[in-house]
Motif scaffolding. Structure first.
Motif, PDB file in Angstrom:
ATOM      1  N   LYS A  21       0.843  -1.194   0.000  1.00  0.00           N
ATOM      2  CA  LYS A  21       0.000   0.000   0.000  1.00  0.00           C
ATOM      3  C   LYS A  21       0.882   1.249   0.000  1.00  0.00           C
ATOM      4  N   SER A  52       1.799  -0.252  -7.616  1.00  0.00           N
ATOM      5  CA  SER A  52       1.958   0.350  -6.293  1.00  0.00           C
ATOM      6  C   SER A  52       1.677   1.851  -6.315  1.00  0.00           C
ATOM      7  N   LEU A  54      -0.885   4.920  -6.821  1.00  0.00           N
ATOM      8  CA  LEU A  54      -2.316   5.137  -6.720  1.00  0.00           C
ATOM      9  C   LEU A  54      -2.606   6.570  -7.138  1.00  0.00           C
ATOM     10  N   SER A  65      -0.130   8.817  -4.978  1.00  0.00           N
ATOM     11  CA  SER A  65       0.405   8.127  -3.803  1.00  0.00           C
ATOM     12  C   SER A  65       1.403   7.082  -4.257  1.00  0.00           C
ATOM     13  N   ARG A  97       0.070   4.547   9.855  1.00  0.00           N
ATOM     14  CA  ARG A  97      -0.654   3.284  10.004  1.00  0.00           C
ATOM     15  C   ARG A  97      -0.590   2.784  11.450  1.00  0.00           C
TER      16      ARG A  97
END
Length: 109
Positions: A21, A52, A54, A65, A97
């Motif tokens: 992510k 990978s 975004l 991203s 995160r």
């Protein structure tokens, strides 16, 4: 149907590769609407090549991203070299995160 010996009809399926992510997000801007259209097309192509990446497009902004600062810099360099686009890049923001799993009390309350 069974394949005979020496037949090349045996199908082999490979597991896909999961891409991590994105962690870093930047806002991209161009000077003209024509360049914005080119930017959208270029980012679409680059995100197909690199899962990978975004890309989020809204009426007011294009957000890109990636996995880190170097990853974003490489994409910006490719936009300039391969597509001839000069892109204005905003301040990066990091997607944290961390999750609070337990409550705690402090001395002040």
């Amino acid at each position: 149907k069974k394949a005979s010996k020496g037949s090349s009809n045996n199908i082999v399926y490979l597991a896909g590769v999961a891409s991590p992510k994105p962690v870093l997000k930047v806002r991209l801007e161009t000077e003209t609407a024509e360049e914005q259209t080119k930017l959208s097309e270029a980012l679409s192509l680059l995100s197909t090549e690199d899962p990978s990446l975004l890309v989020e497009e809204t009426d007011s902004a294009t957000l890109l991203s990636g996995l880190g600062e170097l990853h974003i810099e490489i994409v910006l360099d490719r936009l300039h070299r391969e597509f001839g686009l000069r892109v204005i890049c905003g301040t990066p923001s990091v997607a944290y995160r961390e999750t609070v799993t337990e409550g705690f009390e402090t001395a002040g309350g």
